[in-house]
Design an enzyme around this catalytic site. Sequence first.
Site, PDB file in Angstrom:
ATOM      1  N   CYS A   1     -15.444 -29.348  -5.693  1.00 52.26           N
ATOM      2  CA  CYS A   1     -14.176 -29.069  -6.375  1.00 52.26           C
ATOM      3  C   CYS A   1     -13.032 -29.160  -5.373  1.00 52.26           C
ATOM      4  CB  CYS A   1     -14.192 -27.695  -7.042  1.00 52.26           C
ATOM      5  SG  CYS A   1     -14.206 -26.338  -5.851  1.00 52.26           S
TER       6      CYS A   1
ATOM      7  N   CYS B   1     -13.209 -27.377  -1.962  1.00 53.27           N
ATOM      8  CA  CYS B   1     -13.943 -28.084  -0.889  1.00 53.27           C
ATOM      9  C   CYS B   1     -12.987 -29.006  -0.138  1.00 53.27           C
ATOM     10  CB  CYS B   1     -15.093 -28.917  -1.465  1.00 53.27           C
ATOM     11  SG  CYS B   1     -16.303 -27.969  -2.391  1.00 53.27           S
TER      12      CYS B   1
ATOM     13  N   ASP C   1      17.835 -57.415   0.174  1.00 60.38           N
ATOM     14  CA  ASP C   1      18.156 -58.489   1.110  1.00 60.38           C
ATOM     15  C   ASP C   1      18.515 -59.717   0.261  1.00 60.38           C
ATOM     16  OD1 ASP C   1      18.094 -60.124   3.533  1.00 60.38           O
ATOM     17  OD2 ASP C   1      16.230 -60.923   2.709  1.00 60.38           O
TER      18      ASP C   1
ATOM     19  N   ASP D   1      11.816 -59.545   2.480  1.00 66.36           N
ATOM     20  CA  ASP D   1      10.632 -60.385   2.639  1.00 66.36           C
ATOM     21  C   ASP D   1      10.396 -60.852   4.069  1.00 66.36           C
ATOM     22  OD1 ASP D   1      12.830 -62.119   2.754  1.00 66.36           O
ATOM     23  OD2 ASP D   1      11.612 -63.807   2.083  1.00 66.36           O
TER      24      ASP D   1
ATOM     25  N   ASP E   1      13.650 -57.719   7.932  1.00 69.44           N
ATOM     26  CA  ASP E   1      13.800 -56.685   6.899  1.00 69.44           C
ATOM     27  C   ASP E   1      12.909 -55.465   7.168  1.00 69.44           C
ATOM     28  OD1 ASP E   1      15.576 -58.269   5.408  1.00 69.44           O
ATOM     29  OD2 ASP E   1      13.909 -59.322   4.461  1.00 69.44           O
TER      30      ASP E   1
END
Length: 723
Positions: A14, A17, A418, A611, A615
């Site tokens: 559970c 733990c 960007d 990308d 960036d």
Amino acid sequence: MMKQTTIKISGMHCQSCVTVLDKALNEEKGVKSANINFTTEKATIEFDPKITGEQNLLRTIKNKGYHGHLIEEHDLLKEERNRKEELSRLRFKVILSAIFAVPAFILGMFFMKTPIPYQDYIMWILATPVQFYIGKSFYQGSWAALKNKTSNMDTLIAVGTSAAYFYSLYVVLFATGGHQYFEASAVLITLVVFGKYLEAIAKGKTSEAISRLMKIGAKTATIIRKGKEMKIPIDDVQKGDIVLVRPGEKIPVDGVIIEGNSTIDESLVTGESIPVEKKKGDLVIGSTINKLGSFKFKATKVGSDTTLSRIIRLIEEAQTKKAPIQRFADRVSAYFVPIVLLIAIITFLFWLFIADATIDFALITAVAVLVIACPCALGLATPTAIMVGTGKGAKRGILIKGGDALETAHKLKFIVFDKTGTITKGKPEVTDILGEKNTLEIAGNIEKKSEHPLAEAIVEKAKQDKISWKKVSGFRAIVGKGVHAKIGTKEYYFGNLNLMNERKINLSSFNNKISDLEDEGKTVMILSDDKTVLGLIAVADEIKKDSKQAINKLQELGIDIYMITGDNKRTAQSIAKKAGIKNIFAEVLPEEKANYVKRLQKEGKVGAVGDGINDAPMLAQADIGIAMGSGTDIAMETGSIVLMRDSLTDIPKAIRLSKMTMSKIRQNMFWALFFNSVGIPIAAGVLYPFTGWLLNPMIAGGAMALSSVSVITNSLFLIRKKL
């Protein structure tokens, strides 16, 4: 340099733990962070290898009473086998337990007033194997918790059923004629094990996204070595190998096409349903399906470096990382079990000594409290929803790297885009051709010899228009201005205004048009002979077809959009206007981009979309970094969300997915806490004086199991939701 490892942990029962292990691992010297997912039973640990090692981490796990082993590679067969074995083991336990518990239940419930001979002894015999063989794991779990000076779900089950069992044993041996509860402990354990079995089935469904991705990988590859074709296992493909792919085959690894062309179905990886045209020089992704032509490609990424392997790794890590909201569940679980034990003791003492009830009545209420209060549903509330949410995103080409990203995405106030390669295509294209009919033909022939980036756009346009190619002589590049060349005996100049002014070419008839094109953010190149202007060609990096639509949808969600670029203000304003963006940061150096994000963060949560390598700092600084899948590896590693389809319309989808997932988590937590808040008082007998209602421990056990399954089922409803 920090190292990251993933460890599979068995023996957790559970959320308590998880709390014990989480604390132990995070306190280990050299560990930067440890995240444990109860649903996947995996721990992702980042540590300093100079201070500690994987064997130390495994030892810490073992010392806390659990078992761990390292996960080095994505072994689908092993994962599937382990899951099936676990289901098989639980199914066997449920059936065996039911074989003993059902007769005990029938005897206890229907032969109470007219008992059969030796009924109590028969029930004792039936209940014992259930209590100590089927229920052995509960005793082991509670003993492990006790050694760690804590308590967990196993503690509640072990204490509750043991109380019922040993009280019944006392009645049979020393208080003949009293009522015993062997059937209650036997049925209770059976119901809890059955609940775990249903849980295991449901958990398997939450990890379907990873299983699906693992299954789609190619098993073999046809390679060409020393001029010979040979079919080899996928694991034997090496970087640099030449791979042959025929129609209908799966592409085995990532690479670059060196010969041939085809149409490729990339939907299984990117979520994009339309097949993509591929030619020489284009990248291909391992596990995607070749539709039409045959081609050869050079393997660039193999094994764990392929796009598919990286996607699987990202999803697995995402499903292990906790959402901040999970900390609430962790804190509740840490205190919950001790409080429940205390409530059960108070309930027993109240009914026995204050309300003057029988010991039977006091025992039943205390056991019911212990059983109904198990905090499993609370522990499953967050991880199951995150697993389903990240899996749903992955299926649509949206990779969300963790619960923290899922929780933050829908809170964004600003998103900074960007420009180049994100809002725009990142590749200049010819947009306008003015002047004489053969303007493109002359310019295309001249520029074929040029290495200037804009020349490529003109030559590409010339190829598309199928111009006639002619012999060019006397080619000369004029740095910063343009080019000069001869076609036949005639001389031509092709370049910018400075070149024309230097040649004293009269531009009066084209001046207004040049200004208009430049106001639109386009680069204008002028073609002339030795005396007069022949035509103009405008080139621009055009916005992607879905940029405006995506930005409109984000604005509808109440998000302020900014565009950031190193370009001049006039070009930036032109692109921003086309995309529907009002806020611009122009003429920004790459290293300054993160500072602009930091400035916005003073007013709210900021997302950044990019990308390229330049960036990465901006993506890292933002609360949510969104990397385009077509971008660089470093951008993909830095981003919190990766868009595999390279479509900006997936950003509003990611935000909606974040909102839906968080809604499911809150629903799960509400029902888990509501269930316990209402269930515990009823189990304690609060309604008994007024209504005569008393919660039987067996009903409490069934309700407890049902609450856990209902939380998982509620999370699975996410799969049906539209983004």
